[in-house]
Motif scaffolding. Sequence first.
Motif, short mmCIF file in Angstrom:
data_model
loop_
_atom_site.label_atom_id
_atom_site.label_comp_id
_atom_site.label_asym_id
_atom_site.label_seq_id
_atom_site.Cartn_x
_atom_site.Cartn_y
_atom_site.Cartn_z
N MET A 59 -20.58 51.48 11.90
CA MET A 59 -19.35 52.30 11.81
C MET A 59 -18.39 51.75 10.76
O MET A 59 -17.75 52.50 10.04
N LEU A 60 -18.31 50.42 10.69
CA LEU A 60 -17.42 49.79 9.71
C LEU A 60 -17.90 50.10 8.29
O LEU A 60 -17.11 50.53 7.44
N TYR A 61 -19.20 49.94 8.06
CA TYR A 61 -19.74 50.18 6.72
C TYR A 61 -19.64 51.65 6.33
O TYR A 61 -19.27 51.97 5.21
N SER A 77 -17.55 53.86 7.31
CA SER A 77 -16.16 54.24 7.03
C SER A 77 -15.76 53.77 5.64
O SER A 77 -15.19 54.53 4.85
N ARG A 78 -16.08 52.51 5.35
CA ARG A 78 -15.74 51.97 4.02
C ARG A 78 -16.45 52.75 2.92
O ARG A 78 -15.87 53.08 1.89
N ASN A 79 -17.73 53.07 3.19
CA ASN A 79 -18.51 53.76 2.16
C ASN A 79 -17.95 55.15 1.87
O ASN A 79 -17.91 55.59 0.72
N ALA A 80 -17.53 55.83 2.95
CA ALA A 80 -16.98 57.18 2.78
C ALA A 80 -15.72 57.12 1.91
O ALA A 80 -15.54 57.95 1.00
N LEU A 81 -14.90 56.11 2.17
CA LEU A 81 -13.67 55.95 1.37
C LEU A 81 -14.02 55.55 -0.06
O LEU A 81 -13.44 56.05 -1.02
N LYS A 82 -15.00 54.65 -0.18
CA LYS A 82 -15.42 54.19 -1.50
C LYS A 82 -15.93 55.36 -2.36
O LYS A 82 -15.61 55.47 -3.54
N ASP A 83 -16.69 56.26 -1.72
CA ASP A 83 -17.24 57.39 -2.46
C ASP A 83 -16.14 58.29 -3.01
O ASP A 83 -16.25 58.81 -4.12
N ILE A 84 -15.09 58.47 -2.21
CA ILE A 84 -13.97 59.29 -2.69
C ILE A 84 -13.27 58.60 -3.86
O ILE A 84 -12.94 59.22 -4.87
N VAL A 85 -13.12 57.29 -3.72
CA VAL A 85 -12.48 56.51 -4.78
C VAL A 85 -13.28 56.62 -6.08
O VAL A 85 -12.74 56.87 -7.15
N LEU A 131 -24.11 45.93 -0.26
CA LEU A 131 -22.79 45.72 -0.88
C LEU A 131 -21.75 45.33 0.17
O LEU A 131 -20.92 44.45 -0.04
N ASN A 132 -21.81 45.98 1.33
CA ASN A 132 -20.87 45.66 2.42
C ASN A 132 -21.08 44.23 2.91
O ASN A 132 -20.12 43.51 3.14
N LYS A 133 -22.34 43.87 3.05
CA LYS A 133 -22.64 42.51 3.53
C LYS A 133 -22.22 41.47 2.50
O LYS A 133 -21.76 40.38 2.85
N PHE A 134 -22.39 41.83 1.22
CA PHE A 134 -21.97 40.93 0.13
C PHE A 134 -20.45 40.73 0.21
O PHE A 134 -19.94 39.62 0.11
#
Lengths: 188, 175
Positions: free
Chosen positions: A166-168, A170-178, B9-12
């Motif tokens: 869930m953490l990854y 969420s971050r990835n979704a935001l990263k993709d928009i960025v 990348l997240n783990k990094f």
Amino acid sequence: MKNLTDLEIIESVKRGNQNDYSIIVDRYKNKAFSLVKRMLKNEMDAEEVLQDCFIKAFNSLDSFRNESKFSTWFYRIVYNTTLTKLSSKKRKIESEMSSVDDHFDLESKYDYNMTEKNDMSEFINNMVDELPVNYATVITMFYLNDMTCEEISKALDTSLSNVKVMLYRSRNALKDIVLKNNYTEEFL
Amino acid sequence: MNKLTDEILNKFLDNELDQATHKMVKEQLDSSVENRKRLKALQAVHNELSKLKESELGDDFTTKLMKKIAKKSKAKKDQKIFVFSVSSIFVAISVLIIGYVVFAILSAPSAGQGSEKIIGNTVNAFQSITDPIKNFLTGKNIAIIGSVFSFGLLLSIYFVFDTLKRVKHSIGKSN
């Protein structure tokens, strides 16, 4: 008195110094409020639910056995009480922690015009609000409540890998928009 | 060019990779602009999330809450005292009855030998208690007692609900 650890304060409350509980309340109220507000998306309901959480925790202090940190134990009460409130309001059952398989499309909720006028912190803050409840909960616990993934998994009674997924995501979704909007330079 | 997965990348970013994988990822980042851009974006999101601000509650939240807790604790204490008082009265009455029965058994005139004597005395003692009650609960008396008991029960129920209503109201006010 305010420099005491959570455990020392709890022991004092258990010994009958009921007023010492106010130190715990002051210590956790804003962080817990942020979490409940993020889950319920309603300030008034959040304050009411948080009161219930503190009262529940106070009444159950005897059952707190120091097996985990007080914060983990307390956030577990907060999370479960808020979930109950959510289900009583018949919101989406997306709030159940088992549903890591939920897919969300954050980009469809992204308002291009709005972010042009506002700063990036506000953009991120708004986007976290658009995440499904369980994802927003993990993000809030990790970044705002300074909890580790292990502590979050205990508080939410789910596996460590679920929390990380869930953490990854969420971050990835935001990263993709960025990335899609070339905001990287602005961010750094 | 190898595209690094989002998970890697997240783990990094969280420093969760073993040394060998960490080194491999670094090499791939050095050789790929695309990967560097993705990591930069992820790092930016991570930094912004770290700056999330707490929502603040009003100053009177703690005061109100502590008042509510104190009120509930007092109600709990009062309830304990009430239960203790009622059970004490019940125990006292039971002790008195048992004491009376034992006394009656021991002081009653003998009705035979050994165990027969004890049984005879016990029956006599119980009869001395139940006979007056039996006589009292016959005929018109039972109707009067029934009416008084029902009226008392209705009154008690009314007062219990009224008290509950008032307690709820006062708790609601203290919020």
